[in-house]
Design a protein around this motif. Sequence first.
Motif, short mmCIF file in Angstrom:
data_model
loop_
_atom_site.label_atom_id
_atom_site.label_comp_id
_atom_site.label_asym_id
_atom_site.label_seq_id
_atom_site.Cartn_x
_atom_site.Cartn_y
_atom_site.Cartn_z
N VAL A 90 0.84 -1.20 0.00
CA VAL A 90 0.00 0.00 0.00
C VAL A 90 0.88 1.25 0.00
CG1 VAL A 90 -1.67 1.36 1.34
CG2 VAL A 90 -2.02 -1.11 1.02
N ASP A 91 1.95 1.24 0.79
CA ASP A 91 2.87 2.38 0.82
C ASP A 91 3.53 2.60 -0.53
OD1 ASP A 91 2.25 2.78 3.48
OD2 ASP A 91 4.11 1.88 4.24
N LEU A 92 3.97 1.52 -1.18
CA LEU A 92 4.59 1.62 -2.49
C LEU A 92 3.58 2.18 -3.51
CD1 LEU A 92 6.80 1.14 -4.60
CD2 LEU A 92 6.08 -1.27 -4.69
N ALA A 147 -5.63 7.27 -2.67
CA ALA A 147 -4.97 6.10 -3.27
C ALA A 147 -4.70 5.04 -2.21
CB ALA A 147 -3.66 6.52 -3.94
N ALA A 148 -4.26 5.46 -1.04
CA ALA A 148 -4.01 4.51 0.05
C ALA A 148 -5.31 3.86 0.51
CB ALA A 148 -3.32 5.22 1.21
N ARG A 149 -6.36 4.66 0.64
CA ARG A 149 -7.64 4.10 1.08
C ARG A 149 -8.15 3.06 0.09
NH1 ARG A 149 -12.71 3.96 0.14
NH2 ARG A 149 -12.66 5.34 -1.67
N ARG A 150 -8.10 3.39 -1.19
CA ARG A 150 -8.58 2.45 -2.21
C ARG A 150 -7.73 1.18 -2.26
NH1 ARG A 150 -10.70 5.87 -7.40
NH2 ARG A 150 -12.28 7.04 -6.26
N VAL A 186 -8.75 -1.04 0.59
CA VAL A 186 -10.03 -1.68 0.26
C VAL A 186 -9.78 -2.86 -0.69
CG1 VAL A 186 -12.22 -1.36 -0.96
CG2 VAL A 186 -11.48 0.33 0.73
N ALA A 187 -8.97 -2.65 -1.71
CA ALA A 187 -8.69 -3.73 -2.67
C ALA A 187 -8.03 -4.92 -1.98
CB ALA A 187 -7.80 -3.21 -3.80
#
Length: 162
Positions: A17-19, A36-39, A42-43
Amino acid sequence: MSFSIRSGSIGDVTHCVDLWTRVIAARDGSDAAAEAARRARVAFAEPTVRFAVVGSAPDGFALTLTRKTGVALLSRLCVDPSVGSRGLGAALVADAADRARDAGFQSIELDVRETNVRAIALYERAGFAAVSEPWEYDDGDRVVTWSLDLTIAKPSEWGRPT
């Protein structure tokens, strides 16, 4: 260069997620990072077909989900730009397609920005074909859906003599 693809673990998710967030922020600006991090989180919470990583950092990852019956979705593909182009993206795409095929999917799809020419070239080399007209995703982003028929030879066998 040599690298190996392994199954991702719960311990890899935060790093991936960080990358993903760093790459999106570099492309779209820091304002896009939180969303972007939230999505991405979720994925990663969705049931996966395959979560594959390269490297211990990791240097790259692919997250494959189920889009609909018989169709896998390459939801996230990300390679750390600092490791350079070593074929990691192509290897992760082939791995995702092979694993989706092995799991019984007839095709694998992905959605890519129509302006992301580098990614489009990668997907074309892997045998994907555009199956939609550009459509609006978020805030005016236009994406195209690409698909790969998995009922033919396994992607990891493409280009090998028969």
